[in-house]
Design an enzyme around this catalytic site. Structure first.
Site, short mmCIF file in Angstrom:
data_model
loop_
_atom_site.label_atom_id
_atom_site.label_comp_id
_atom_site.label_asym_id
_atom_site.label_seq_id
_atom_site.Cartn_x
_atom_site.Cartn_y
_atom_site.Cartn_z
N GLU A 155 7.72 13.93 9.66
CA GLU A 155 6.78 12.84 9.28
C GLU A 155 5.63 12.68 10.20
O GLU A 155 4.55 12.56 9.56
CB GLU A 155 7.67 11.73 8.88
CG GLU A 155 6.72 10.74 8.41
CD GLU A 155 7.40 9.38 8.36
OE1 GLU A 155 7.77 8.81 7.22
OE2 GLU A 155 7.82 8.45 9.49
N ASP A 196 1.02 -1.16 -0.03
CA ASP A 196 -0.05 0.09 -0.02
C ASP A 196 0.93 1.21 0.02
O ASP A 196 2.12 1.31 -0.12
CB ASP A 196 -1.00 0.09 1.20
CG ASP A 196 -0.13 -0.12 2.34
OD1 ASP A 196 1.04 0.20 2.58
OD2 ASP A 196 -0.98 -0.43 3.36
N GLU A 249 3.70 1.25 2.22
CA GLU A 249 4.70 -0.02 1.88
C GLU A 249 4.53 -1.38 2.68
O GLU A 249 5.42 -1.82 3.29
CB GLU A 249 6.27 0.55 2.02
CG GLU A 249 6.47 2.09 1.50
CD GLU A 249 7.50 2.61 1.27
OE1 GLU A 249 8.32 2.95 2.48
OE2 GLU A 249 7.93 2.57 0.02
#
Ligand code: BGC
Length: 366
Positions: free
Chosen positions: A319, A161, A164
């Site tokens: 992130e 996905d 990963e």
């Protein structure tokens, strides 16, 4: 535009430019060794955000790099398509990789390389670039021609996905990314008639499959015939616009992400143990884009303002956030093997820029 908005807009553009290699590749994150590569997925969203900011030199440079990657593999792509037509089994590792070194090579590390969404997203970003009145070189059309053959042959295969993970499914976010790219380029006069036709037809087939088997309780599901939720699904509402904001599927998907994965900091999915499973600012930006689409821009404004509170002293966005975590016990293990999570993440800055630009457009402000 207030000072804080301006400051983060400027630092986002600067950070993206500073981390673009001479070759045009955008490094996912400079301070995180595993991310010293350029992904088609991240890169396409970053290039789109940069061209939206009139930073076309940067976007063009990425598109040139991506064009070379594909053209250097034209023969490989043609051979994969030929072999599939002859009914030959193709193993996941024989496919195009999702990420490359800045000078255009595959990494030799073991990685979950099979994720076809990035190629669809790249074509989508090229389409947006054209819609802004820009032109593309012949080489890029040729690369897209090759990718149309590749994606229309392989869009059905099971893959990893966006994160990963979860090999062995037809992931709805990956399918949506492919459909968005194919739908976009099906209108390009510079592609062969056959490619345009194939692209248009496959985009419709993908959407039909999603509507038949990619929904649960009236909202998008993480994979075909599944029931899980994943924040990557928001992209199908915005920026890909595969589902209209007025469609109940869009409203129900946004409501589910809000209540199950969070608004001010959005988890990727409930099983996420990556660095303990933190909340991702870039996914809150996708949620903001979807809010604009479903007619609730005021929620997007709140998200934008919240993202501005997340920067470190160098105006960098991470992130993911360190707390609250879904699986706190797993964090130490990740830090031990990979180091601290990525800061800055170029994709986070790109999504911040995209949300800011979409809000300006929706309220008619600069
Ligand atoms: C994410 C991918 C992303 C990559 C580089 C991974 O952790 O799951 O979606 O492309 O980082 O940013």
């Amino acid at each position: 535009m207030n000072d804080q908005l301006l400051a983060l807009r400027e630092s986002s553009i600067r950070i993206i430019k500073e981390n673009q290699a001479n070759s045009g590749a955008y490094i996912a994150s400079p301070n995180f060794k595993v991310y010293n590569y350029s992904w088609f997925r991240d890169g396409a969203f970053i290039a789109d955000a940069m061209s939206e900011q009139n930073e076309n030199a940067s976007a063009v440079s990425f598109h040139t790099w991506a064009t070379h990657i594909i053209l250097e593999r034209e023969e490989k792509i043609a051979s994969l398509i030929r072999r599939a037509k002859q009914g030959e089994e193709i193993s996941p590792d024989e496919h195009l990789h999702c990420r490359y070194t800045t000078d255009g090579r595959e990494s030799e590390e073991i990685w979950t390389n099979l994720q076809l969404d990035g190629f669809g997203t790249w074509i989508w970003s090229l389409d947006k670039y054209l819609q802004r009145g820009n032109q593309l070189p012949i080489a890029t059309y040729r690369a897209v021609e090759s990718l149309v053959g590749y994606l229309t042959s392989f869009w059905r295969i099971e893959s990893y996905d966006w994160w990963e993970e979860s090999f062995g499914h037809q992931h709805v976010a990956n399918l949506g990314s492919i459909a968005a790219g194919l739908q976009g380029c099906s209108r390009w006069e510079n592609l062969s008639e056959d490619s345009r036709k194939q692209a248009a037809q496959t985009a419709v087939e993908i959407k039909t499959l999603i509507c038949k088997r990619g929904l649960v309780d009236g909202r998008l599901a993480k994979w075909i015939d599944g029931t899980e939720l994943d924040a990557s699904l928001l992209a199908l509402i915005a920026p890909f616009n595969l589902f209209e904001g007025t469609d109940s599927i869009s409203r129900k998907t946004v409501a589910a992400v809000m209540s199950e994965l969070g608004t001010f900091g959005t988890y990727r999915h409930k099983e996420d143990g990556y660095f303990g499973g933190g909340r991702w600012p870039l996914l809150s930006c996708f949620l903001g884009l979807a809010f604009i689409e479903i007619g609730q821009p005021e929620k997007a404004v709140e998200i934008l303002q919240w993202v501005e509170t997340l920067t470190n002293e160098d105006l960098e966005l991470p992130e993911q956030l360190a707390s609250p975590l879904l699986y706190p016990a797993m964090r130490a293990e990740w830090i031990q093997s990979w180091g601290e999570p990525a800061v800055p993440l170029l994709w986070s800055h790109a999504m911040y820029l995209s949300l800011q630009a979409a809000l300006n457009e929706s309220t008619g402000k600069e």
